[in-house]
Design an enzyme around this catalytic site. Structure first.
Site, PDB file in Angstrom:
ATOM      1  CE  LYS A  11      -3.725  -2.188   2.721  1.00 30.96           C
ATOM      2  NZ  LYS A  11      -4.571  -2.018   3.932  1.00 30.96           N
ATOM      3  CE1 TYR A  51      -9.145  -2.675   0.851  1.00 35.33           C
ATOM      4  CE2 TYR A  51      -8.644  -0.568  -0.182  1.00 35.33           C
ATOM      5  CZ  TYR A  51      -8.237  -1.686   0.534  1.00 35.33           C
ATOM      6  OH  TYR A  51      -6.932  -1.804   0.942  1.00 35.33           O
ATOM      7  CG  ASN A 114      -3.024  -2.693   7.311  1.00 39.06           C
ATOM      8  OD1 ASN A 114      -3.045  -2.194   6.186  1.00 39.06           O
ATOM      9  ND2 ASN A 114      -3.966  -3.504   7.740  1.00 39.06           N
ATOM     10  CG  HIS A 117      -5.018  -6.158  -0.108  1.00 43.34           C
ATOM     11  ND1 HIS A 117      -6.208  -6.279   0.588  1.00 43.34           N
ATOM     12  CD2 HIS A 117      -5.132  -6.963  -1.203  1.00 43.34           C
ATOM     13  CE1 HIS A 117      -7.005  -7.117  -0.077  1.00 43.34           C
ATOM     14  NE2 HIS A 117      -6.383  -7.534  -1.160  1.00 43.34           N
ATOM     15  CD  GLU A 128      -8.709  -8.838  -3.448  1.00 44.09           C
ATOM     16  OE1 GLU A 128      -7.482  -9.070  -3.310  1.00 44.09           O
ATOM     17  OE2 GLU A 128      -9.503  -8.828  -2.478  1.00 44.09           O
TER      18      GLU A 128
HETATM   19  P1  IDP Z   1      -7.332  -7.253   5.696  1.00 40.79           P
HETATM   20  O1  IDP Z   1      -6.528  -6.187   4.984  1.00 40.79           O
HETATM   21  O2  IDP Z   1      -6.533  -7.883   6.792  1.00 40.79           O
HETATM   22  O3  IDP Z   1      -7.977  -8.235   4.773  1.00 40.79           O
HETATM   23  P2  IDP Z   1      -9.963  -6.069   6.013  1.00 40.79           P
HETATM   24  O4  IDP Z   1     -10.900  -6.362   7.138  1.00 40.79           O
HETATM   25  O5  IDP Z   1     -10.288  -6.633   4.657  1.00 40.79           O
HETATM   26  O6  IDP Z   1      -8.503  -6.488   6.475  1.00 40.79           O
HETATM   27  O7  IDP Z   1      -9.875  -4.484   5.904  1.00 40.79           O
HETATM   28  C1  IDP Z   1      -9.274  -3.878   4.791  1.00 40.79           C
HETATM   29  C2  IDP Z   1      -8.372  -2.771   5.283  1.00 40.79           C
HETATM   30  O8  IDP Z   1      -9.162  -1.771   5.923  1.00 40.79           O
HETATM   31  C3  IDP Z   1      -7.349  -3.188   6.340  1.00 40.79           C
HETATM   32  O9  IDP Z   1      -6.154  -3.710   5.790  1.00 40.79           O
HETATM   33  C4  IDP Z   1      -7.115  -1.905   7.089  1.00 40.79           C
HETATM   34  O10 IDP Z   1      -6.149  -1.076   6.441  1.00 40.79           O
HETATM   35  C5  IDP Z   1      -8.460  -1.229   7.020  1.00 40.79           C
HETATM   36  N1  IDP Z   1      -9.246  -1.463   8.238  1.00 40.79           N
HETATM   37  C6  IDP Z   1      -9.833  -2.633   8.605  1.00 40.79           C
HETATM   38  N2  IDP Z   1     -10.478  -2.495   9.771  1.00 40.79           N
HETATM   39  C7  IDP Z   1     -10.294  -1.202  10.137  1.00 40.79           C
HETATM   40  C8  IDP Z   1     -10.724  -0.428  11.285  1.00 40.79           C
HETATM   41  O11 IDP Z   1     -11.416  -0.918  12.180  1.00 40.79           O
HETATM   42  N3  IDP Z   1     -10.339   0.877  11.302  1.00 40.79           N
HETATM   43  C9  IDP Z   1      -9.593   1.446  10.327  1.00 40.79           C
HETATM   44  N4  IDP Z   1      -9.166   0.753   9.249  1.00 40.79           N
HETATM   45  C10 IDP Z   1      -9.508  -0.544   9.166  1.00 40.79           C
HETATM   46 MG    MG Z   2      -9.467  -7.976   3.379  1.00 38.27          MG
END
Ligand code: IDP
Ligand code: MG
Length: 141
Positions: A11, A51, A114, A117, A128
């Site tokens: 990212k 997303y 983070n 992805h 995707e």
């Molecule tokens: P993943 O990336 O581990 O699959 P997902 O639940 O698909 O996690 O969420 C997509 C992205 O959205 C995450 O990588 C993170 O950057 C962001 N995200 C997920 N949950 C939260 C939250 O509670 N607050 C803020 N950002 C979040």
């Molecule tokens: Mg995800």
């Protein structure tokens, strides 16, 4: 273990911090194959497709804003059980739960930034890959 392909994105937060090589290196050392890769700027339309499952959540707007804010590095990665192997290497979404030794556990504290992805299932990976590699995600050599 069945050979699978998955989609991995470094990212904007990871690209800006110079972690593309680190992420590639970890997957190579694990024995996975980088099939195709590209650096690109994600459009709003691509971000919304990618997303779609998060539309309506409180962090959705921030998510789309971040992924479109600066270049990302996208890869199709192949190997036995690649989807689950890569998810485990990237670590839990929440930095509080991301184990040391994972990318997220080693390189960050902010769930919104983070670093990486990766697709969460074979079906998600195929959906995707089509967004980031519309030509199919297969090498042309
Ligand atoms: P993943 O990336 O581990 O699959 P997902 O639940 O698909 O996690 O969420 C997509 C992205 O959205 C995450 O990588 C993170 O950057 C962001 N995200 C997920 N949950 C939260 C939250 O509670 N607050 C803020 N950002 C979040
Ligand atoms: Mg995800």
């Amino acid at each position: 273990m069945e050979v699978e392909r998955t989609l991995v994105l470094v990212k904007p937060s990871g690209v800006a911090r110079g972690l593309v090589g680190e992420v590639i290196s970890r997957m190579e050392r694990r024995g996975l194959t980088i099939k195709v890769a590209r650096m690109l700027r994600v459009t709003r339309e691509m971000a919304e497709r990618h997303y779609v499952e998060h539309k309506g959540k409180d962090f959705y707007d921030d998510l789309v804003e971040h992924i479109t804010s600066a270049p990302i590095f996208a890869m199709v990665v192949e190997g036995p059980s690649a989807v689950r192997i890569v998810r485990r290497m990237m670590g839990a979404t929440n930095p509080l739960e991301a184990a040391p030794g994972t990318v997220r556990g080693d390189f960050g504290l902010d769930v919104r930034r983070n670093v990486v992805h990766s697709a969460d299932s074979v079906a998600s990976a195929e959906r995707e890959i089509e967004i980031f590699f519309p030509e199919g995600g297969e090498p042309t050599y």
